[in-house]
Design a protein around this motif. Structure first.
Motif, short mmCIF file in Angstrom:
data_model
loop_
_atom_site.label_atom_id
_atom_site.label_comp_id
_atom_site.label_asym_id
_atom_site.label_seq_id
_atom_site.Cartn_x
_atom_site.Cartn_y
_atom_site.Cartn_z
N GLN A 11 51.76 29.03 -14.40
CA GLN A 11 50.83 28.10 -13.80
C GLN A 11 50.42 28.63 -12.44
N GLY A 12 49.15 28.96 -12.28
CA GLY A 12 48.65 29.45 -10.99
C GLY A 12 49.31 30.72 -10.53
N GLN A 13 49.42 31.71 -11.40
CA GLN A 13 50.03 33.01 -11.09
C GLN A 13 51.50 32.87 -10.71
N GLN A 14 52.18 31.82 -11.19
CA GLN A 14 53.60 31.62 -10.90
C GLN A 14 54.28 31.08 -12.15
N PHE A 15 55.42 31.68 -12.49
CA PHE A 15 56.18 31.23 -13.64
C PHE A 15 57.05 30.04 -13.26
N GLN A 16 57.24 29.12 -14.22
CA GLN A 16 58.06 27.94 -14.04
C GLN A 16 59.08 27.87 -15.17
N PRO A 47 55.79 34.63 -6.76
CA PRO A 47 56.05 36.04 -7.03
C PRO A 47 54.79 36.86 -7.00
N SER A 48 54.93 38.12 -6.68
CA SER A 48 53.78 39.02 -6.64
C SER A 48 53.18 39.17 -8.03
N PRO A 49 51.85 39.16 -8.12
CA PRO A 49 51.24 39.30 -9.44
C PRO A 49 51.57 40.61 -10.12
N SER A 50 52.02 41.61 -9.34
CA SER A 50 52.30 42.90 -9.94
C SER A 50 53.65 42.93 -10.63
N LYS A 51 54.54 41.94 -10.36
CA LYS A 51 55.85 41.92 -10.98
C LYS A 51 55.77 41.29 -12.37
N LEU A 52 56.68 41.72 -13.22
CA LEU A 52 56.74 41.23 -14.58
C LEU A 52 57.99 40.37 -14.76
N GLN A 96 75.48 41.92 -26.64
CA GLN A 96 74.50 42.99 -26.69
C GLN A 96 73.09 42.40 -26.60
N ILE A 97 72.20 43.14 -25.95
CA ILE A 97 70.79 42.73 -25.85
C ILE A 97 70.10 43.11 -27.17
N VAL A 98 69.70 42.12 -27.91
CA VAL A 98 69.08 42.37 -29.22
C VAL A 98 67.56 42.28 -29.17
N GLU A 99 67.02 41.68 -28.11
CA GLU A 99 65.56 41.55 -28.03
C GLU A 99 65.17 41.44 -26.56
N GLU A 100 64.05 42.06 -26.19
CA GLU A 100 63.63 42.08 -24.78
C GLU A 100 62.11 42.09 -24.72
N HIS A 101 61.56 41.35 -23.73
CA HIS A 101 60.11 41.26 -23.56
C HIS A 101 59.79 41.34 -22.08
N HIS A 102 58.67 41.97 -21.74
CA HIS A 102 58.13 42.01 -20.39
C HIS A 102 56.79 41.26 -20.41
N VAL A 103 56.76 40.17 -19.65
CA VAL A 103 55.62 39.26 -19.70
C VAL A 103 54.95 39.25 -18.34
N ARG A 104 53.60 39.31 -18.36
CA ARG A 104 52.85 39.26 -17.10
C ARG A 104 52.25 37.88 -16.88
N ARG A 105 51.62 37.29 -17.88
CA ARG A 105 50.98 35.98 -17.69
C ARG A 105 51.24 35.01 -18.83
#
Length: 447
Positions: free
Chosen positions: A59-64, A4-9, A19-28
């Motif tokens: 891991q290496g700019q990629q989420f697993q 994925p592009s490093p600019s995406k979260l 209902q969505i009770v909790e939300e997070h935007h994670v970069r790294r």
């Protein structure tokens, strides 16, 4: 599989009751779940879920995506949705011990079922940063316009004057001080070093040889009582009072018996002075209670021999006279005082401390406790009683808290000495926690 592009979260949310009770935007960062308070998403405690579990790792700019054998859910890999069982069975997720790891591309999205809650995830483009508002040029004000010009001018002038003065002082040559000789010092220094003599009274000038005493004006004779200055009268009166007081007390009491004062003769004056023994000692001591005189008649009664000349000094035991006026009191002997210390079985509230081994350890050092008792026994031979001490043995073997539970001796000195002695002991026991010991000592004199 494209990373994925490093600019995406990574957007991660928790859904409960639709209902969505909790939300997070994670970069790294790694996304963790569990009941530990340090997790990204905190969930209620569950038997099939650890306290802290990393479900998304970077891991290496990629989420697993990381799942275990029991976790259920679905993930969209672009063309179709695949559940977690298929991921594990088809080998789409690589195995890492007891876990399965699936690299996620930028189009991946899915959900992880967590019992009564569901965790969803997807990659999103971060929102554009809002531009910083800029004021119009006609509204903006420069710093020079907002500055207090009067204050700035005063500050600049003050700095200029002070720095200029400091530069002038540093550049100027230091003046040379001329050394002064001792005779050139000011008078005040001379007066401080050499003390001045008080001024002598002026002497009356003697009459010259040409001047003859006038016979027609003889000086009048001083009256009786006026021949002495008035300043000598108090001294003469004080001397007369002192002499009268000495005369009154010289013939009374012990001074009369000693005969060293006054005009009367005394017994000791005859013995120690230059007299030949003409005075009677018995007469001098007559009337003094509790005093008797041993003479030839009283000592030599009966058939016993009598001395007829000079004799020798006879010792009485270890006491005797030596020299003139000195008495030998013999060798000083210190009375030896012994005490007995009996210890009872100690009370220990820990199984890590063996009671018999503790008793042997204290018995080997009983001499220090006995010394504390015998030191005070010399002052009070009737001192006896019981002292119960309570102390704790720390894991290091040293003594922690210390208290005196009972002291029937009534001597704080013995208790303080015992406290100091026991605090210096290092026991061979290493308990897991502080062990409390109650140890009684019974003291009694011997002999």
């Amino acid at each position: 599989m494209a990373a994925p592009s490093p600019s995406k979260l990574l957007r991660v949310g928790l859904i409960q009751n639709g209902q969505i009770v909790e939300e997070h935007h994670v970069r790294r960062d790694t996304v963790t779940i569990g009941h530990d308070a340090r997790n990204t998403i905190v969930l209620p405690a569950s038997d099939d879920r650890p306290a802290r579990f990393g479900v998304f790792e970077n891991q290496g700019q990629q989420f697993q995506l990381v799942i275990n054998e029991s976790m259920q859910g679905r993930v969209n890999l672009g063309s179709s949705d695949v559940d977690f069982d298929a991921l594990r069975a088809q080998g789409l997720a690589s195995r890492r011990g007891d876990l399965y790891v699936l690299p996620l591309q930028e189009s991946a999205r899915g959900k992880v079922e967590l019992g009564d809650a569901t965790l969803f995830f997807q990659f999103v483009t971060p929102p554009a940063e809002e531009a910083r508002p800029i004021l119009p040029s006609d509204v903006r004000v420069s710093r020079w316009k907002t500055m207090d010009r009067v204050f700035f001018g005063i500050l600049a002038a003050s700095l200029l004057i002070h720095f200029s003065g400091a530069a002038i002082i540093l550049a100027a040559e230091a003046p040379k001080e001329q050394e002064l000789a001792l005779d050139q010092l000011d008078d005040r220094f001379v007066r401080a070093i050499i003390p001045q003599r008080p001024p002598e009274p002026a002497k009356t000038a003697a009459p010259g040889p040409t001047e003859a005493p006038k016979e027609d004006s003889p000086s009048p004779e001083p009256k009786e009582g006026a021949d002495k200055p008035s300043a000598e009268k108090p001294a003469v009166a004080a001397a007369e009072r002192h002499a009268e007081m000495v005369k009154k007390v010289s013939d009374k009491g012990l001074l009369k018996m000693l005969g060293s004062r006054g005009a009367g003769s005394g017994a000791f004056q005859d013995v120690l002075g230059g007299a030949s023994g003409g005075s009677d000692i018995a007469a001098a001591l007559q009337g003094a209670g509790g005093v008797g005189v041993a003479n030839e008649a009283s000592v030599g009664k009966g058939t016993g021999p009598r001395g007829g000349g000079t004799g020798t000094v006879t010792g009485i035991g270890e006491l005797g006279t030596q020299g003139g006026g000195k008495v030998d009191l013999g060798t000083k002997k210190e009375v030896e005082v012994k005490g007995r210390v009996q210890e009872s079985a100690p009370e220990v509230d820990s199984s890590d401390v063996d009671r018999d081994a503790l008793a042997r350890y204290v018995r080997a050092r009983k001499g220090a406790i006995q010394s504390c008792y015998e030191k005070e026994l010399k002052r009070n031979p009737n001192l006896k009683g019981k002292v119960v001490v309570r102390f704790s043995i720390l894991p290091s073997g040293r003594v922690g808290d210390f208290e005196i539970d009972e002291n029937t001796l009534g001597s704080e000195a013995v208790a303080s000495c015992i406290r100091a002695a026991i605090r210096g002991w290092v026991f061979p026991f290493k308990p897991d926690d502080a062990a409390t010991v109650s140890y009684p000592f019974v003291f009694s004199p011997t002999g």
